[in-house]
Scaffold this active site. Sequence first.
Site, PDB file in Angstrom:
ATOM      1  CG  ASP A  58      -2.329  -0.735   1.800  1.00 54.38           C
ATOM      2  OD1 ASP A  58      -1.811  -1.297   0.317  1.00 54.38           O
ATOM      3  OD2 ASP A  58      -2.498  -1.732   2.464  1.00 54.38           O
ATOM      4  CD  GLU A 182      -8.780  -9.970   7.997  1.00 59.01           C
ATOM      5  OE1 GLU A 182      -7.828  -8.943   8.469  1.00 59.01           O
ATOM      6  OE2 GLU A 182      -9.600  -9.714   7.523  1.00 59.01           O
ATOM      7  CE  LYS A 184     -13.554 -12.812   2.312  1.00 63.89           C
ATOM      8  NZ  LYS A 184     -13.033 -11.770   1.629  1.00 63.89           N
ATOM      9  CD  GLU A 218     -13.535  -8.097   6.883  1.00 61.75           C
ATOM     10  OE1 GLU A 218     -11.564  -7.645   6.871  1.00 61.75           O
ATOM     11  OE2 GLU A 218     -14.281  -8.187   5.793  1.00 61.75           O
ATOM     12  CG  HIS A 221     -13.322 -12.441   6.430  1.00 65.98           C
ATOM     13  ND1 HIS A 221     -12.388 -11.681   6.194  1.00 65.98           N
ATOM     14  CD2 HIS A 221     -13.627 -11.172   5.725  1.00 65.98           C
ATOM     15  CE1 HIS A 221     -11.844 -10.737   5.012  1.00 65.98           C
ATOM     16  NE2 HIS A 221     -12.642 -10.723   5.157  1.00 65.98           N
ATOM     17  CG  ASP A 246     -10.189  -6.387  10.092  1.00 63.07           C
ATOM     18  OD1 ASP A 246      -9.171  -5.600  10.768  1.00 63.07           O
ATOM     19  OD2 ASP A 246      -8.915  -7.138   9.056  1.00 63.07           O
ATOM     20  CG  ASP A 256     -14.776  -9.688   2.369  1.00 67.00           C
ATOM     21  OD1 ASP A 256     -16.246  -9.433   3.204  1.00 67.00           O
ATOM     22  OD2 ASP A 256     -13.967  -9.259   2.253  1.00 67.00           O
ATOM     23  CG  ASP A 258     -15.038  -5.140   3.401  1.00 66.34           C
ATOM     24  OD1 ASP A 258     -15.205  -6.511   3.972  1.00 66.34           O
ATOM     25  OD2 ASP A 258     -13.462  -5.597   2.145  1.00 66.34           O
ATOM     26  CG  ASP A 292     -10.561  -4.561   6.908  1.00 67.89           C
ATOM     27  OD1 ASP A 292     -10.178  -3.686   5.332  1.00 67.89           O
ATOM     28  OD2 ASP A 292     -10.440  -5.836   6.478  1.00 67.89           O
TER      29      ASP A 292
HETATM   30  C1  GLT Z   1      -7.825  -7.841   1.421  1.00 65.80           C
HETATM   31  C2  GLT Z   1      -8.686  -8.261   3.256  1.00 65.80           C
HETATM   32  C3  GLT Z   1      -9.188  -7.394   4.401  1.00 65.80           C
HETATM   33  C4  GLT Z   1      -8.071  -8.012   5.442  1.00 65.80           C
HETATM   34  C5  GLT Z   1      -6.548  -7.009   5.004  1.00 65.80           C
HETATM   35  C6  GLT Z   1      -5.339  -6.944   5.385  1.00 65.80           C
HETATM   36  S1  GLT Z   1      -6.459  -6.993   2.797  1.00 65.80           S
HETATM   37  O1  GLT Z   1      -8.527  -6.537   2.488  1.00 65.80           O
HETATM   38  O2  GLT Z   1     -10.083  -8.354   2.271  1.00 65.80           O
HETATM   39  O3  GLT Z   1     -10.238  -8.903   4.952  1.00 65.80           O
HETATM   40  O4  GLT Z   1      -7.710  -7.720   6.437  1.00 65.80           O
HETATM   41  O5  GLT Z   1      -4.559  -8.132   4.945  1.00 65.80           O
HETATM   42 MN    MN Z   2     -13.715  -8.308   4.270  1.00 63.30          MN
HETATM   43 MN    MN Z   3     -10.374  -7.188   7.315  1.00 63.37          MN
END
Ligand code: GLT
Ligand code: MN
Ligand code: MN
Length: 392
Positions: A58, A182, A184, A218, A221, A246, A256, A258, A292
């Site tokens: 980044d 983390e 997912k 997260e 997730h 997150d 996903d 977000d 996030d």
């Molecule tokens: C990516 C992902 C996120 C993670 C990030 C960390 S990168 O955007 O979708 O959930 O937390 O690697």
């Molecule tokens: Mn996500």
């Molecule tokens: Mn994340």
Amino acid sequence: MDAFEPTPRDQFSFGLWTVGNPGRDPFGEPTRAVVNPTRLVAKLAECGAWGVNLHDNDLVPFGASATERDQIVGEFKAALEDSGMVVPMATTNLFSHPVFKDGAYTANDPKVRAFALRKTMDAIDLGVELGAKMFVFWGGREGTEADACRDPRSAVARMRDAIDFLCEYVKDNGYDLRFALEAKPNEPRCDIYLATTGHMLHFISTLKNEEMVGVNPEVAHESMAGLSFTHGVAQAMEAGKLFHIDLNAQRIGRYDQDLRFGSEDTKQAFLLVRLLEGTGGGGRYTGPRHFDAHAYRTEDEQGVWDFARGCMRTYKILAARAAAFDADSEVRALIADIRDETLDPLLGGGYSAEKAAALRAADIDIDVVARRGLGYERLDQIMMEHLLGARS
Ligand code: GLT
Ligand code: MN
Ligand code: MN
């Protein structure tokens, strides 16, 4: 300026990849210009954020020379100093470059696994240089489509080898850094190994330096897996393993998303904030409140800052609602512990033959207990009224 305006004391943080997201999706090109990291830092500070997190790439483009890297990092450090922002967390991008198409630490080709470790060591050095105390591992490509390509047990073992190796790297360098894993369940792979926070918690218990490693759950997730995010976070807290979080929003059963924190499933968001703030008892989470998430693809740059302020304001509004809910005398009466002087001593503190005999002999009228209404309809409605602003 009202009571919900974010301030650095709230410890809100955003990833460079979140507010820097230009609105690209699998079906369409970016809708916003790429904003450089130094501007993102200044604008985040203006919005009342405290921290900014980043992947190695980044900030420093993949393949940059050592001189380019040092120049970019120097400018970024100056932007941090000017704005008073900190870097609480850093991570590695182990998913964008095609070399990671079969995963990173779990890939079948040892050259890929070696390169992933080397890239992570460099990203750890960068994070530490910027002051990060937490390092996140999101294994976005650690998974499969053609599942017969490897024994899933060897994937777990390779993941363990990688994390064990990197913990020792941190110790060997005397860094003050902990790891947060983390989970997912899928996307971008068909299935991702160690799919939920629960999987991660067990995996951590098998590591050589387990005290250095916790989780970074997260919202999106865990919700994608159809699970209660609040329960997953609670289990991590109970185990002393909630190292980072997150925050975003998600509708169950979708990709996903977000989304802006609290913008979907507001009831779960309320329960989560209540848990993190500890207003219901049981201790407060003291780490960063990291978002996030990213702005809708419909937005221009102004919309991105509306999004960022929205995440933080909603968190603070929910925290105030949670405090009011837990101070409500009717709520306290409804959730007060049921005490039983005879039974309570038998139920905690482990087994003994005497306790087993006393439990067998105890007078329990199960019909009376079974008939008693629990008042949870009332409790949930009061919660909804607090949440909807109809009760304070
Ligand atoms: C990516 C992902 C996120 C993670 C990030 C960390 S990168 O955007 O979708 O959930 O937390 O690697
Ligand atoms: Mn996500
Ligand atoms: Mn994340």
